[in-house]
Structures are given as C-alpha cells and as structure tokens.
Design a protein around this motif. Structure first.
Motif, mmCIF file in Angstrom:
data_model
loop_
_atom_site.group_PDB
_atom_site.id
_atom_site.type_symbol
_atom_site.label_atom_id
_atom_site.label_comp_id
_atom_site.label_asym_id
_atom_site.label_seq_id
_atom_site.Cartn_x
_atom_site.Cartn_y
_atom_site.Cartn_z
ATOM 1 N N GLN A 1 0.846 -1.191 0.000
ATOM 2 C CA GLN A 1 0.000 0.000 0.000
ATOM 3 C C GLN A 1 0.884 1.245 0.000
ATOM 4 N N VAL A 2 0.651 2.106 -0.974
ATOM 5 C CA VAL A 2 1.449 3.314 -1.091
ATOM 6 C C VAL A 2 0.896 4.388 -0.158
ATOM 7 N N GLN A 3 1.795 5.002 0.584
ATOM 8 C CA GLN A 3 1.404 6.115 1.444
ATOM 9 C C GLN A 3 2.350 7.279 1.226
ATOM 10 N N LEU A 4 1.772 8.474 1.175
ATOM 11 C CA LEU A 4 2.539 9.704 1.067
ATOM 12 C C LEU A 4 2.134 10.593 2.238
ATOM 13 N N VAL A 5 3.092 10.930 3.061
ATOM 14 C CA VAL A 5 2.807 11.733 4.248
ATOM 15 C C VAL A 5 3.519 13.063 4.128
ATOM 16 N N GLU A 6 2.719 14.125 4.104
ATOM 17 C CA GLU A 6 3.253 15.473 3.926
ATOM 18 C C GLU A 6 3.355 16.188 5.257
ATOM 19 N N ASN B 1 2.627 14.185 -4.996
ATOM 20 C CA ASN B 1 2.176 13.209 -5.983
ATOM 21 C C ASN B 1 3.325 12.295 -6.366
ATOM 22 N N ALA B 2 3.027 11.031 -6.497
ATOM 23 C CA ALA B 2 4.067 10.049 -6.817
ATOM 24 C C ALA B 2 3.797 9.368 -8.148
ATOM 25 N N ASP B 3 4.909 9.083 -8.819
ATOM 26 C CA ASP B 3 4.894 8.318 -10.070
ATOM 27 C C ASP B 3 4.314 9.101 -11.243
ATOM 28 N N LEU B 4 4.680 10.371 -11.328
ATOM 29 C CA LEU B 4 4.321 11.152 -12.496
ATOM 30 C C LEU B 4 4.973 10.549 -13.741
ATOM 31 N N SER B 5 4.376 10.848 -14.890
ATOM 32 C CA SER B 5 4.990 10.456 -16.143
ATOM 33 C C SER B 5 5.161 11.688 -17.034
ATOM 34 N N ALA C 1 -0.742 8.134 -9.813
ATOM 35 C CA ALA C 1 -1.967 7.662 -9.177
ATOM 36 C C ALA C 1 -2.000 7.910 -7.678
ATOM 37 N N TYR C 2 -0.868 8.305 -7.110
ATOM 38 C CA TYR C 2 -0.761 8.366 -5.659
ATOM 39 C C TYR C 2 -0.647 9.810 -5.179
ATOM 40 N N TRP C 3 -1.488 10.138 -4.197
ATOM 41 C CA TRP C 3 -1.544 11.490 -3.661
ATOM 42 C C TRP C 3 -1.415 11.479 -2.143
ATOM 43 N N GLY C 4 -0.784 12.521 -1.638
ATOM 44 C CA GLY C 4 -0.807 12.735 -0.211
ATOM 45 C C GLY C 4 -2.120 13.367 0.201
ATOM 46 N N GLN C 5 -2.237 13.591 1.495
ATOM 47 C CA GLN C 5 -3.493 14.118 2.029
ATOM 48 C C GLN C 5 -3.593 15.631 1.877
ATOM 49 N N LEU D 1 8.222 22.190 2.568
ATOM 50 C CA LEU D 1 7.319 21.044 2.643
ATOM 51 C C LEU D 1 8.112 19.761 2.448
ATOM 52 N N SER D 2 7.682 18.721 3.158
ATOM 53 C CA SER D 2 8.291 17.404 3.015
ATOM 54 C C SER D 2 7.201 16.389 2.707
ATOM 55 N N CYS D 3 7.574 15.395 1.959
ATOM 56 C CA CYS D 3 6.658 14.293 1.641
ATOM 57 C C CYS D 3 7.464 13.006 1.695
ATOM 58 N N THR D 4 7.094 12.141 2.613
ATOM 59 C CA THR D 4 7.775 10.855 2.765
ATOM 60 C C THR D 4 6.890 9.748 2.241
ATOM 61 N N ALA D 5 7.468 8.927 1.385
ATOM 62 C CA ALA D 5 6.726 7.862 0.716
ATOM 63 C C ALA D 5 7.066 6.500 1.308
ATOM 64 N N SER D 6 6.090 5.618 1.287
ATOM 65 C CA SER D 6 6.301 4.230 1.673
ATOM 66 C C SER D 6 5.474 3.353 0.760
ATOM 67 N N GLY D 7 5.888 2.077 0.668
ATOM 68 C CA GLY D 7 5.149 1.135 -0.153
ATOM 69 C C GLY D 7 5.400 1.267 -1.637
ATOM 70 N N ILE D 8 6.470 1.956 -1.987
ATOM 71 C CA ILE D 8 6.783 2.184 -3.394
ATOM 72 C C ILE D 8 8.295 2.278 -3.538
ATOM 73 N N ILE D 9 8.809 1.929 -4.713
ATOM 74 C CA ILE D 9 10.254 2.025 -4.949
ATOM 75 C C ILE D 9 10.547 3.477 -5.286
ATOM 76 N N PHE D 10 10.797 4.252 -4.251
ATOM 77 C CA PHE D 10 10.875 5.701 -4.381
ATOM 78 C C PHE D 10 11.933 6.126 -5.388
#
Length: 122
Positions: free
Chosen positions: A1-6, A96-100, A110-114, A20-29
């Motif tokens: 499960q991908v999580q982004l915590v800002e 946001n994670a995994d932009l193209s 597909a992944y967004w922080g809160q 601002l900081s954003c820490t990701a988990s559940g993904i190959i950052f």
C-alpha cells in the motif's frame, strides 16, 4: 500500500519561507518521479514542481526563482523549498508520486498525499 505523508505547511507572512516534506512508503521511491501540486479555493489543481528519478526538475513559471524541489532517495522524501512567498501562493499543497512525461507534458501519478495547507498572509 502506497502512502505519502506530507508535512511543513502553515501560516507565513509575505516574503517568508516554508519547506514542505513528503515521505513515501510502499513504493520504490528511487525509481519514480515525484511532484508537488497545489489547489487554491475555486481553482483547479496545478503542478508546482516535479523531479524525475534522475534528478531533472521542472518548476512552474509562477514560482520559478522562488521554489525549489529536491529529493533524498535514502529517506524516501521529496522536498519543496518555498521562498519569497506571496499571498497568491496560498493553497493546499499535495505530494504526488509516479508522475509520467515530467519533462514534456507532466501527467500526475496515481498516488496522492493528504495535502498540507499553506497560507500566506500578513
């Protein structure tokens, strides 16, 4: 499960700075592009800055020269340094994670922080 915590939002006076900081988990950052978007009341969400897995950055014209995006793959964290803040920078900022297509026409991943609120006011 991908999580982004800002973190790092808040109230600041015009001309001030925030990071601002954003820490990701559940993904190959280290393998993905990361970005920051923002949405002001009554406006569409817009891309502020993005960084590829190789460290190439793009910055929106509205914040160029004031905002910087960076990443620390060892900490799975992306940062947005915001200097010389203006009232028009007031918005909720989303990681946001995994932009193209970051270097051409960026498409959000597909992944967004809160979201974290940034308010610039005297």
């Amino acid at each position: 499960q991908v999580q982004l915590v800002e973190s790092g939002g808040g109230l600041v006076q015009p001309g001030g700075s925030l990071r601002l900081s954003c820490t990701a988990s559940g993904i190959i950052f280290s393998a993905i592009a990361m970005g920051w978007y923002r949405q002001a009341p009554g406006k569409q969400r817009e891309l502020v800055a993005a960084i590829t897995n190789g460290g190439i950055t793009i910055i929106a014209n509205s914040v160029k020269g004031r905002f910087t995006i960076s990443r620390d793959n060892a900490k799975n964290t992306v940062y947005l340094q915001m200097n010389s803040l203006k009232p028009e920078d007031t918005a909720v900022y989303y990681c946001n994670a995994d932009l193209s297509r970051v270097t051409t026409v960026p498409i959000p991943g597909a992944y967004w922080g809160q979201g974290t609120q940034v308010a610039v006011s005297s």
